[in-house]
Design a protein around this motif. Structure first.
Motif, PDB file in Angstrom:
ATOM      1  N   ASN A 111      63.100  70.905   9.697  1.00 13.23           N
ATOM      2  CA  ASN A 111      63.821  69.992  10.573  1.00 13.23           C
ATOM      3  C   ASN A 111      65.314  70.286  10.481  1.00 13.23           C
ATOM      4  N   GLY A 112      65.913  70.645  11.595  1.00 16.29           N
ATOM      5  CA  GLY A 112      67.336  70.972  11.580  1.00 16.29           C
ATOM      6  C   GLY A 112      67.795  71.436  12.947  1.00 16.29           C
ATOM      7  N   PHE A 118      63.637  69.695  15.981  1.00 21.69           N
ATOM      8  CA  PHE A 118      64.479  68.509  15.847  1.00 21.69           C
ATOM      9  C   PHE A 118      64.064  67.416  16.831  1.00 21.69           C
ATOM     10  N   ASN A 124      76.272  71.280  11.543  1.00 19.68           N
ATOM     11  CA  ASN A 124      74.960  71.737  11.100  1.00 19.68           C
ATOM     12  C   ASN A 124      74.177  70.535  10.576  1.00 19.68           C
ATOM     13  N   THR A 172      68.253  74.149  18.558  1.00 24.19           N
ATOM     14  CA  THR A 172      67.414  74.480  17.406  1.00 24.19           C
ATOM     15  C   THR A 172      67.248  75.995  17.378  1.00 24.19           C
ATOM     16  N   ALA A 225      61.158  75.084  18.179  1.00 31.02           N
ATOM     17  CA  ALA A 225      62.052  76.132  17.677  1.00 31.02           C
ATOM     18  C   ALA A 225      62.608  76.957  18.831  1.00 31.02           C
ATOM     19  N   ARG A 271      63.738  76.295  13.355  1.00 31.29           N
ATOM     20  CA  ARG A 271      64.182  74.901  13.287  1.00 31.29           C
ATOM     21  C   ARG A 271      63.477  74.080  14.361  1.00 31.29           C
ATOM     22  N   ALA A 324      59.080  76.590   9.990  1.00 33.85           N
ATOM     23  CA  ALA A 324      60.324  75.983  10.459  1.00 33.85           C
ATOM     24  C   ALA A 324      60.584  74.656   9.742  1.00 33.85           C
ATOM     25  N   ASP A 334      71.080  70.583   9.416  1.00 32.03           N
ATOM     26  CA  ASP A 334      69.961  70.970   8.559  1.00 32.03           C
ATOM     27  C   ASP A 334      69.885  70.150   7.282  1.00 32.03           C
TER      28      ASP A 334
END
Length: 379
Positions: A121-122, A182, A134, A176, A196, A180, A119, A136
């Motif tokens: 970071n986003g 965050f 978005n 997320t 995630a 992803r 995964a 990301d």
């Protein structure tokens, strides 16, 4: 070969632009300069990195062996080669180039699982007007204001600043998707980390007598203390957690059999429609689907290992392991027949490729095939 040429060759490995001739140049230098401190490092790392490589590396092993067998002073001099490449990273690239460029006839094809990365970071930010952003690829930028509260993104960290213009509750949501993770700082200073496949809905400014947010998935909170504004986390209509200022983890994925709230520090009250309890540090509350609420002592570092880049499993069933992998690597999992009944204990780095993780599971005699982004488990 001077230091600049050596650095250039290593950097060419990094961007995969090295030629076969240049690979030979570096190998020749390695063999001709066994007393060079860099050569010793390369030789050691080469032997360590290739303990389990099945491809025939005998010619290169002999070079490394000869380097390590050479008498030399104990004191080493460190040369200022570009800092972005450590010795270990440099030799890893060297090995990759050797296997690909010089021994390509024996090089196995790249598997689909090797191309599936961990995964990143986003997240997706949904603003009060319904606009979706978005996050990301954005790094550092101002996202304007929400009801007078500034929204800023700085190197992948989203933060809200300011008191807001009105007493109305204006909400944002961060989600997320699978694959992803965050980190967001709410307007009151509370830090929130999303694993995630998770989400949090929150006011852009906490102007009322309490601070309430809603989550799905797995979220870690470090709540800013505010004695006059209790902080409450709602998990749909299934459970809730209320605190003043503390750190805790909530696992509330829909595909997990229960909701687990784990207290790291401070104190929290948690409950569902039928029961409630006060937790102390090192305790976990399990809210089951039947309305029961069970308390147990846990090792908090194991529960929050995901924040430190680890999968932590303790007698976990294969379906439980695969649910975590599915969210982290954004893949689907399907079972042909009954899922294996074996359990798994241990820690695995979340920075590994999916193939590397599956190779570990092979030691448990877990059989699988992969079709695009679907893992098919067979007994």
């Amino acid at each position: 070969m001077d230091h600049q040429r050596l650095a250039d060759l290593l950097n060419r490995y990094a961007d995969h632009s090295i030629t076969i001739e240049e690979t030979g140049e570096l190998l020749s230098w390695l063999e001709a300069n066994p007393n060079h401190p860099m050569a010793e490092e390369v030789g050691e790392e080469f032997l360590l990195a290739n303990q389990h490589v099945s491809t025939n590396l005998e010619p290169y092993q002999s070079i490394a062996n000869s380097i390590l067998a050479t008498d030399r002073p104990v004191i080493r001099k460190i040369y200022p080669i570009k800092r972005i490449l450590s010795y270990a990273a440099a030799i890893a690239l060297l090995i990759g180039a050797l296997l690909y460029n010089l021994l390509k006839e024996d090089h196995p094809p790249v598997t689909i699982a090797q191309t599936i990365t961990p995964a990143i970071n986003g997240a997706i930010l949904t603003r009060s007007n319904g606009q979706q952003v978005n996050l990301d690829t954005l790094q550092t930028t101002s996202l304007g204001k929400e009801d007078g509260t500034a929204v800023k993104l700085d190197k992948g960290l989203l933060a809200y600043e300011g008191a807001g213009n009105s007493g109305n509750m204006v909400y944002n949501t961060i989600q997320t998707p699978n694959g992803r993770t965050f980190h967001v700082i709410l307007q009151d200073g509370t830090s929130v980390w999303l694993n995630a496949g998770s989400s949090i809905t929150y006011p852009v400014a906490f102007n009322g007598t309490s601070r309430e947010v809603s989550i799905t998935g797995e979220v870690y909170f470090d709540v800013a203390h505010a004695a006059t504004q209790p902080f409450k986390v709602n998990i749909g209509d299934k459970a809730w957690v209320q605190v003043l200022g503390t750190a805790f983890n909530i696992n509330a994925y829909k595909d997990e059999p229960y909701i687990a709230t784990t207290l790291v520090q401070g104190a929290v009250k948690t409950g569902n429609q039928q029961n409630e309890a006060i937790l102390h540090p090192g305790q976990q509350a399990i809210a089951n689907a039947d309305g029961s609420l069970l308390l147990k002592d846990v090792e908090t570092s194991a529960i929050t290992a995901w924040r430190n880049g680890l999968f932590h499993f303790e007698n976990a069933s294969i379906p439980a392991v695969m649910r975590q992998l599915a969210r982290w690597y954004d893949v689907e999992v399907r079972y042909e027949g009954t899922p294996p009944t074996r359990t798994f204990s241990g820690e695995i780095g979340r920075d590994l490729s999916l193939q590397q993780v599956l190779d570990i599971l092979k030691t448990m005699r877990i059989h699988y095939t992969i079709n695009q982004r679907e893992i098919i488990i067979t007994e």
